[in-house]
Write a protein that holds these residues in place. Sequence first.
Motif, PDB file in Angstrom:
ATOM      1  N   THR A  21       0.838  -1.196   0.000  1.00 35.47           N
ATOM      2  CA  THR A  21       0.000   0.000   0.000  1.00 35.47           C
ATOM      3  C   THR A  21       0.873   1.246   0.000  1.00 35.47           C
ATOM      4  O   THR A  21       1.761   1.389   0.847  1.00 35.47           O
ATOM      5  CB  THR A  21      -0.925   0.034   1.234  1.00 35.47           C
ATOM      6  N   VAL A  22       0.633   2.120  -0.969  1.00 32.07           N
ATOM      7  CA  VAL A  22       1.354   3.392  -1.042  1.00 32.07           C
ATOM      8  C   VAL A  22       0.603   4.416  -0.216  1.00 32.07           C
ATOM      9  O   VAL A  22      -0.542   4.757  -0.524  1.00 32.07           O
ATOM     10  CB  VAL A  22       1.483   3.878  -2.502  1.00 32.07           C
ATOM     11  N   ARG A  23       1.216   4.891   0.854  1.00 31.23           N
ATOM     12  CA  ARG A  23       0.577   5.863   1.735  1.00 31.23           C
ATOM     13  C   ARG A  23       1.341   7.182   1.801  1.00 31.23           C
ATOM     14  O   ARG A  23       0.756   8.224   2.071  1.00 31.23           O
ATOM     15  CB  ARG A  23       0.474   5.303   3.160  1.00 31.23           C
ATOM     16  N   ARG A  24       2.661   7.111   1.594  1.00 28.73           N
ATOM     17  CA  ARG A  24       3.493   8.304   1.743  1.00 28.73           C
ATOM     18  C   ARG A  24       4.556   8.349   0.651  1.00 28.73           C
ATOM     19  O   ARG A  24       4.746   7.379  -0.085  1.00 28.73           O
ATOM     20  CB  ARG A  24       4.183   8.299   3.116  1.00 28.73           C
ATOM     21  N   ALA A  25       5.235   9.462   0.585  1.00 32.77           N
ATOM     22  CA  ALA A  25       6.353   9.613  -0.360  1.00 32.77           C
ATOM     23  C   ALA A  25       7.459  10.399   0.327  1.00 32.77           C
ATOM     24  O   ALA A  25       7.194  11.274   1.159  1.00 32.77           O
ATOM     25  CB  ALA A  25       5.892  10.336  -1.627  1.00 32.77           C
ATOM     26  N   LEU A  26       8.684  10.077   0.001  1.00 29.26           N
ATOM     27  CA  LEU A  26       9.828  10.814   0.529  1.00 29.26           C
ATOM     28  C   LEU A  26      10.082  12.021  -0.370  1.00 29.26           C
ATOM     29  O   LEU A  26      10.193  11.883  -1.582  1.00 29.26           O
ATOM     30  CB  LEU A  26      11.070   9.920   0.567  1.00 29.26           C
ATOM     31  N   PRO A  46       1.365  11.295  -0.818  1.00 28.54           N
ATOM     32  CA  PRO A  46       1.757  11.134  -2.228  1.00 28.54           C
ATOM     33  C   PRO A  46       1.246  12.285  -3.084  1.00 28.54           C
ATOM     34  O   PRO A  46       0.588  13.209  -2.595  1.00 28.54           O
ATOM     35  CB  PRO A  46       1.113   9.808  -2.620  1.00 28.54           C
ATOM     36  N   LYS A  47       1.518  12.204  -4.370  1.00 29.33           N
ATOM     37  CA  LYS A  47       1.248  13.287  -5.308  1.00 29.33           C
ATOM     38  C   LYS A  47      -0.231  13.658  -5.381  1.00 29.33           C
ATOM     39  O   LYS A  47      -0.589  14.833  -5.336  1.00 29.33           O
ATOM     40  CB  LYS A  47       1.766  12.890  -6.701  1.00 29.33           C
ATOM     41  N   THR A  48      -1.115  12.671  -5.510  1.00 31.57           N
ATOM     42  CA  THR A  48      -2.546  12.923  -5.620  1.00 31.57           C
ATOM     43  C   THR A  48      -3.308  11.931  -4.754  1.00 31.57           C
ATOM     44  O   THR A  48      -2.735  10.988  -4.202  1.00 31.57           O
ATOM     45  CB  THR A  48      -3.031  12.765  -7.080  1.00 31.57           C
ATOM     46  N   THR A  49      -4.623  12.135  -4.648  1.00 27.49           N
ATOM     47  CA  THR A  49      -5.454  11.221  -3.871  1.00 27.49           C
ATOM     48  C   THR A  49      -5.372   9.806  -4.438  1.00 27.49           C
ATOM     49  O   THR A  49      -5.287   8.829  -3.688  1.00 27.49           O
ATOM     50  CB  THR A  49      -6.918  11.698  -3.876  1.00 27.49           C
ATOM     51  N   ARG A  50      -5.390   9.684  -5.765  1.00 22.85           N
ATOM     52  CA  ARG A  50      -5.325   8.360  -6.391  1.00 22.85           C
ATOM     53  C   ARG A  50      -3.955   7.713  -6.273  1.00 22.85           C
ATOM     54  O   ARG A  50      -3.806   6.522  -6.565  1.00 22.85           O
ATOM     55  CB  ARG A  50      -5.749   8.464  -7.864  1.00 22.85           C
ATOM     56  N   SER A  51      -2.966   8.513  -5.843  1.00 22.04           N
ATOM     57  CA  SER A  51      -1.641   7.930  -5.629  1.00 22.04           C
ATOM     58  C   SER A  51      -1.652   6.990  -4.433  1.00 22.04           C
ATOM     59  O   SER A  51      -0.801   6.107  -4.323  1.00 22.04           O
ATOM     60  CB  SER A  51      -0.602   9.033  -5.414  1.00 22.04           C
ATOM     61  N   ARG A  52      -2.595   7.187  -3.532  1.00 17.48           N
ATOM     62  CA  ARG A  52      -2.736   6.269  -2.394  1.00 17.48           C
ATOM     63  C   ARG A  52      -3.452   5.024  -2.912  1.00 17.48           C
ATOM     64  O   ARG A  52      -4.638   5.059  -3.212  1.00 17.48           O
ATOM     65  CB  ARG A  52      -3.543   6.927  -1.274  1.00 17.48           C
ATOM     66  N   GLY A 110      -1.108   4.868 -10.165  1.00 16.34           N
ATOM     67  CA  GLY A 110      -1.578   5.963  -9.319  1.00 16.34           C
ATOM     68  C   GLY A 110      -1.847   7.236 -10.082  1.00 16.34           C
ATOM     69  O   GLY A 110      -1.733   8.341  -9.535  1.00 16.34           O
ATOM     70  N   HIS A 111      -2.218   7.118 -11.369  1.00 11.99           N
ATOM     71  CA  HIS A 111      -2.552   8.302 -12.148  1.00 11.99           C
ATOM     72  C   HIS A 111      -3.871   8.900 -11.668  1.00 11.99           C
ATOM     73  O   HIS A 111      -4.739   8.180 -11.161  1.00 11.99           O
ATOM     74  CB  HIS A 111      -2.660   7.952 -13.637  1.00 11.99           C
TER      75      HIS A 111
END
Length: 379
Positions: free
Chosen positions: A224-229, A242-248, A347-348
């Motif tokens: 699960t992608v929840r965050r980004a560095l 992350p970049k956008t809502t759909r990136s999660r 995650g587009h």
Amino acid sequence: MVKRANGQGSLRYDRERKRYELRVTIDGRRRKVTGKTQAEVNERAEALRRNAELGPGLPAEMTVSRYLEHWIAQVLPLTDLAQTTREQYERMARLYIIPIIGRRRLDQLAPADVRTMLSRLSEQGLSPATLRQARSVLSRALRTAEADGLVTRNAARLVDGVRQANKEGRTLTPAEARTLLSAAHGHEYEALVYVLLSLGLRKGEALGLSWSDIDFDSTPAKLTVRRALKKDNRDRTYLDTPKTTRSRRTIHLPGSLVDVLRQHRKRQAAERLAFGEGWGGRFADEDLVFTTSIGTALDPNRVNRQVQQIAQDAGLGKWTPHELRHSAASLLIAQGVPLKTISEMLGHSSIRVTADVYGHLLDDARSEAATAMEGVLWG
């Protein structure tokens, strides 16, 4: 500390951040405004004062400039956009939108005004990508204005999108992808290369992963992608949304990737045990998947260099983490995976983005569709 007239607030210069800070009382609340110059600070403070004077009901004679100042100060902070994205939107509004159409009355803004803005930006030599983003930021602001009853239509949405040359970019062939994975075997970045190429994660998303984001016990295993560095303006790394809502998003993991991640976790545990107390530094509580040998977050720039070096050692030339993301998409398209599934995996923000970026790779699939229809109807 710079002395100012009564009611103008107190101004100081932060030498470490190289920015001016102004503290003012507006509408009974103490507010802090920052900027690179005193003029910028004063302009932002004045915008806050104007917004406070507007109250809940914005006047009909509101200009585009005054509304965008209101939108930047009052609306953007309430969105779920990442801080860096909000700062980018503010920059686009101040540099490209306000100077051209800022004096127009908001309720009289017409599609022709937006086309004029785009034309003048193009004449200034700005790229199609910048024009597209300027139109997008304006459209987002006008969407809020429309919802609030301040305009009857979104003028930006009524203007055709900016045509942009299709930069197809490079993607690895299946054979080249296997060569890269073989070259990464045994390297400290082996697991990271596997994740970038097989899942198509953005570099920051991969570096922001924690072990709690990976469910090894589910069938199949999931991530699960929840965050980004990310990096701030002082070049310090931090974890953010992350970049956008759909990136999660949640992605199913290939079995071979699961094996690589398990081995990577064992190696990391050994490093942690050998280092002892203090492993991870300020990231100690994050339990990051990809770390240095002392547990700290990987530097994004070093990741670029190391991935490029691995590719060079494989005889493939230099390949960036972002090109591995593109390669993941092209490999999935070649295998006939539906575009909607690929869009969700990457995650587009919408399937339209996926189609715009990778549409040129669909020719073979379209040919197969035509051949299939030929066989069904006339075979």
